[in-house]
Design a protein around this motif. Sequence first.
Motif, PDB file in Angstrom:
ATOM      1  N   ASN A   1      65.004 -29.327 -30.986  1.00 13.90           N
ATOM      2  CA  ASN A   1      63.986 -28.484 -31.602  1.00 13.90           C
ATOM      3  C   ASN A   1      63.980 -28.767 -33.114  1.00 13.90           C
ATOM      4  N   HIS A   2      62.820 -29.152 -33.617  1.00 14.91           N
ATOM      5  CA  HIS A   2      62.678 -29.581 -35.013  1.00 14.91           C
ATOM      6  C   HIS A   2      63.040 -28.457 -36.004  1.00 14.91           C
ATOM      7  N   VAL A   3      62.646 -27.231 -35.702  1.00 11.51           N
ATOM      8  CA  VAL A   3      62.871 -26.122 -36.646  1.00 11.51           C
ATOM      9  C   VAL A   3      64.367 -25.792 -36.714  1.00 11.51           C
TER      10      VAL A   3
ATOM     11  N   VAL B   1      61.666 -22.633 -44.195  1.00 11.12           N
ATOM     12  CA  VAL B   1      60.419 -22.554 -44.973  1.00 11.12           C
ATOM     13  C   VAL B   1      59.875 -23.975 -45.134  1.00 11.12           C
ATOM     14  N   SER B   2      58.858 -24.300 -44.354  1.00 10.75           N
ATOM     15  CA  SER B   2      58.341 -25.674 -44.397  1.00 10.75           C
ATOM     16  C   SER B   2      56.824 -25.643 -44.416  1.00 10.75           C
ATOM     17  N   GLY B   3      56.226 -26.841 -44.233  1.00 11.36           N
ATOM     18  CA  GLY B   3      54.770 -26.927 -44.252  1.00 11.36           C
ATOM     19  C   GLY B   3      54.148 -26.274 -43.028  1.00 11.36           C
TER      20      GLY B   3
ATOM     21  N   ILE C   1      54.675 -20.814 -45.559  1.00 12.02           N
ATOM     22  CA  ILE C   1      54.745 -20.828 -47.029  1.00 12.02           C
ATOM     23  C   ILE C   1      54.365 -22.203 -47.590  1.00 12.02           C
ATOM     24  N   GLY C   2      54.873 -23.292 -46.988  1.00  7.20           N
ATOM     25  CA  GLY C   2      54.530 -24.633 -47.486  1.00  7.20           C
ATOM     26  C   GLY C   2      53.030 -24.892 -47.410  1.00  7.20           C
ATOM     27  N   GLU C   3      52.433 -24.388 -46.330  1.00  4.91           N
ATOM     28  CA  GLU C   3      50.989 -24.557 -46.134  1.00  4.91           C
ATOM     29  C   GLU C   3      50.215 -23.843 -47.255  1.00  4.91           C
ATOM     30  N   VAL C   4      50.662 -22.650 -47.638  1.00  2.81           N
ATOM     31  CA  VAL C   4      49.982 -21.905 -48.707  1.00  2.81           C
ATOM     32  C   VAL C   4      50.189 -22.627 -50.043  1.00  2.81           C
ATOM     33  N   PHE C   5      51.406 -23.135 -50.275  1.00  3.78           N
ATOM     34  CA  PHE C   5      51.638 -23.931 -51.493  1.00  3.78           C
ATOM     35  C   PHE C   5      50.653 -25.109 -51.528  1.00  3.78           C
ATOM     36  N   ASP C   6      50.499 -25.791 -50.386  1.00  6.53           N
ATOM     37  CA  ASP C   6      49.609 -26.965 -50.349  1.00  6.53           C
ATOM     38  C   ASP C   6      48.161 -26.567 -50.591  1.00  6.53           C
TER      39      ASP C   6
ATOM     40  N   PRO D   1      51.102 -33.556 -50.284  1.00  5.70           N
ATOM     41  CA  PRO D   1      51.464 -32.141 -50.296  1.00  5.70           C
ATOM     42  C   PRO D   1      51.761 -31.669 -51.728  1.00  5.70           C
ATOM     43  N   GLY D   2      51.295 -30.471 -52.079  1.00  7.58           N
ATOM     44  CA  GLY D   2      51.281 -30.088 -53.487  1.00  7.58           C
ATOM     45  C   GLY D   2      52.328 -29.095 -53.943  1.00  7.58           C
ATOM     46  N   GLY D   3      53.259 -28.696 -53.058  1.00 11.43           N
ATOM     47  CA  GLY D   3      54.245 -27.673 -53.430  1.00 11.43           C
ATOM     48  C   GLY D   3      55.008 -27.997 -54.700  1.00 11.43           C
ATOM     49  N   LYS D   4      55.446 -29.239 -54.840  1.00 11.55           N
ATOM     50  CA  LYS D   4      56.280 -29.599 -55.998  1.00 11.55           C
ATOM     51  C   LYS D   4      55.500 -29.502 -57.317  1.00 11.55           C
TER      52      LYS D   4
ATOM     53  N   ILE E   1      53.171 -27.233 -57.995  1.00  6.81           N
ATOM     54  CA  ILE E   1      53.113 -25.803 -58.334  1.00  6.81           C
ATOM     55  C   ILE E   1      54.444 -25.389 -58.969  1.00  6.81           C
ATOM     56  N   GLU E   2      55.545 -25.827 -58.365  1.00  6.11           N
ATOM     57  CA  GLU E   2      56.858 -25.447 -58.919  1.00  6.11           C
ATOM     58  C   GLU E   2      56.973 -25.923 -60.370  1.00  6.11           C
ATOM     59  N   GLU E   3      56.536 -27.145 -60.629  1.00  7.15           N
ATOM     60  CA  GLU E   3      56.637 -27.719 -61.970  1.00  7.15           C
ATOM     61  C   GLU E   3      55.796 -26.927 -62.968  1.00  7.15           C
TER      62      GLU E   3
ATOM     63  N   GLY F   1      64.043 -26.709 -44.575  1.00  8.74           N
ATOM     64  CA  GLY F   1      62.607 -26.983 -44.661  1.00  8.74           C
ATOM     65  C   GLY F   1      62.226 -27.464 -46.053  1.00  8.74           C
ATOM     66  N   GLY F   2      61.066 -28.096 -46.166  1.00 11.03           N
ATOM     67  CA  GLY F   2      60.633 -28.708 -47.426  1.00 11.03           C
ATOM     68  C   GLY F   2      60.641 -27.749 -48.608  1.00 11.03           C
ATOM     69  N   VAL F   3      60.246 -26.491 -48.384  1.00 14.40           N
ATOM     70  CA  VAL F   3      60.158 -25.523 -49.490  1.00 14.40           C
ATOM     71  C   VAL F   3      61.559 -25.130 -49.987  1.00 14.40           C
TER      72      VAL F   3
HETATM   73  O1  KG4 Z   1      59.779 -29.520 -43.951  1.00 20.02           O
HETATM   74  P1  KG4 Z   1      58.530 -30.235 -44.325  1.00 20.02           P
HETATM   75  O2  KG4 Z   1      58.585 -31.723 -44.445  1.00 20.02           O
HETATM   76  O3  KG4 Z   1      57.328 -29.822 -43.392  1.00 20.02           O
HETATM   77  C1  KG4 Z   1      57.324 -29.404 -42.063  1.00 20.02           C
HETATM   78  O4  KG4 Z   1      58.224 -29.717 -41.271  1.00 20.02           O
HETATM   79  O5  KG4 Z   1      56.363 -28.652 -41.781  1.00 20.02           O
HETATM   80  O6  KG4 Z   1      58.051 -29.611 -45.725  1.00 20.02           O
HETATM   81  C2  KG4 Z   1      56.890 -30.015 -46.384  1.00 20.02           C
HETATM   82  C3  KG4 Z   1      56.374 -28.831 -47.163  1.00 20.02           C
HETATM   83  C4  KG4 Z   1      55.019 -29.092 -47.838  1.00 20.02           C
HETATM   84  O7  KG4 Z   1      54.190 -27.997 -47.571  1.00 20.02           O
HETATM   85  C5  KG4 Z   1      55.385 -29.191 -49.320  1.00 20.02           C
HETATM   86  O8  KG4 Z   1      54.332 -28.838 -50.196  1.00 20.02           O
HETATM   87  C6  KG4 Z   1      56.544 -28.222 -49.407  1.00 20.02           C
HETATM   88  O9  KG4 Z   1      57.290 -28.482 -48.229  1.00 20.02           O
HETATM   89  N1  KG4 Z   1      57.376 -28.443 -50.594  1.00 20.02           N
HETATM   90  C7  KG4 Z   1      57.524 -27.535 -51.588  1.00 20.02           C
HETATM   91  C8  KG4 Z   1      58.365 -28.135 -52.555  1.00 20.02           C
HETATM   92  N2  KG4 Z   1      58.712 -29.390 -52.116  1.00 20.02           N
HETATM   93  C9  KG4 Z   1      58.093 -29.554 -50.899  1.00 20.02           C
HETATM   94  N3  KG4 Z   1      57.037 -26.296 -51.750  1.00 20.02           N
HETATM   95  C10 KG4 Z   1      57.387 -25.609 -52.857  1.00 20.02           C
HETATM   96  N4  KG4 Z   1      58.177 -26.121 -53.834  1.00 20.02           N
HETATM   97  C11 KG4 Z   1      58.689 -27.369 -53.724  1.00 20.02           C
HETATM   98  N5  KG4 Z   1      59.477 -27.868 -54.678  1.00 20.02           N
END
Ligand code: KG4
Length: 339
Positions: free
Chosen positions: A109-111, A135-137, A162-167, A178-181, A183-185, A276-278
């Motif tokens: 399971n990926h999650v 917390v991922s995309g 949350i990652g989806e909303v960041f994007d 993907p744009g999360g990074k 926003i953080e900057e 997760g990415g976030v």
């Molecule tokens: O875990 P991941 O590869 O995705 C899934 O498995 O769904 O995470 C990717 C997500 C994207 O939405 C990306 O914008 C977010 O992680 N992400 C961030 C940051 N780095 C990556 N969001 C907020 N701040 C960050 N620094």
Amino acid sequence: MLVLGLESSCDETSCAVVENYVHILSNKIASQEIHSYYGGVVPELASRCHLETFPKLLKSTLKEADISLNDLTAISVTSSPGLIGSLSVGVNFAKGLCTGLKLPLIGVNHVNAHLYAAFMNNPYAIQFPSLGIVVSGAHTSIFSVNSFSNIKLIGKTRDDAIGEVFDKVARLLNFPYPGGKYIEELAKTGNSEEYNFKGGIIKNSPYDLSFSGLKTAVLYAIKGKNSSMHPPFPELTEEKKRNLSASFQKAVFFSLVRKISYILKASSYKSILVGGGVASNKYFQNLLKTNFEYPVFFPKPQLCTDNAAMIAGLGSILFNSYNKKEKVEPCSCAFWENV
Ligand code: KG4
Ligand code: ZN
């Protein structure tokens, strides 16, 4: 034990070799740049890219790990959740390899694997039961982790991850996907008090979360009331972008931290695991470390986003626990059923 991991649940193709649960001999990740042109992942393109990439990526992964296919103990593959076409490319590639090599196949399971990534970084430090936060995309989920073969979902977002909303917010600010990074900057130098954004609450579901209202509030602050998520997006001053980013980021993570506090108050967890990415967001990491007295564990930055090392690692644990219960034949049905 040498386990090959294969990951293709979304837009990253990845192959990794992990020795004895946590030692990464190689972890190759090919990100599919093509999706940034469309502002999000196009499933059919993702499947085709995985198909083209897997054979050459596997070759370079084995070369870097300095092993051959014959050295492997088992193969572990992401079997769910994810884009169905992308998953089936990885699973069928794995099945072909296992059939040819007469190796056991482990569906992961990926999650859950995102949580395991934090364990790989701190294998001796984590105490269970642990509160797991992914917390991922694609996912924003809260788990009770008793062990890596006993993970239970206890809460999740009812709408956007949350990652989806960041994007999506990054897109409104004209950043690539993907744009999360970005926003953080920007948020680092912004005023988080400028906008009064808030995460949502789900009535009668105290463990669940909601972020679509927050996303809409940011949209209205940028384009005006009753506007749509479709381009064109207005050119904003740098100052407005910074303040929007800081206010949005604070609202998202404060909402999640409030939820975690609420859950921890009525429980006996000994640690917090984040994946997760976030999870690579430093503002979020600091918020968790300063708000809770529990030890908090994160993956290394390169293991926060999608990767096959976490799939191989968790696969090794599952392989070991299945093995203890029954003698495992190569390509046995016990594993195939999980895929
Ligand atoms: O875990 P991941 O590869 O995705 C899934 O498995 O769904 O995470 C990717 C997500 C994207 O939405 C990306 O914008 C977010 O992680 N992400 C961030 C940051 N780095 C990556 N969001 C907020 N701040 C960050 N620094
Ligand atoms: Zn993921």
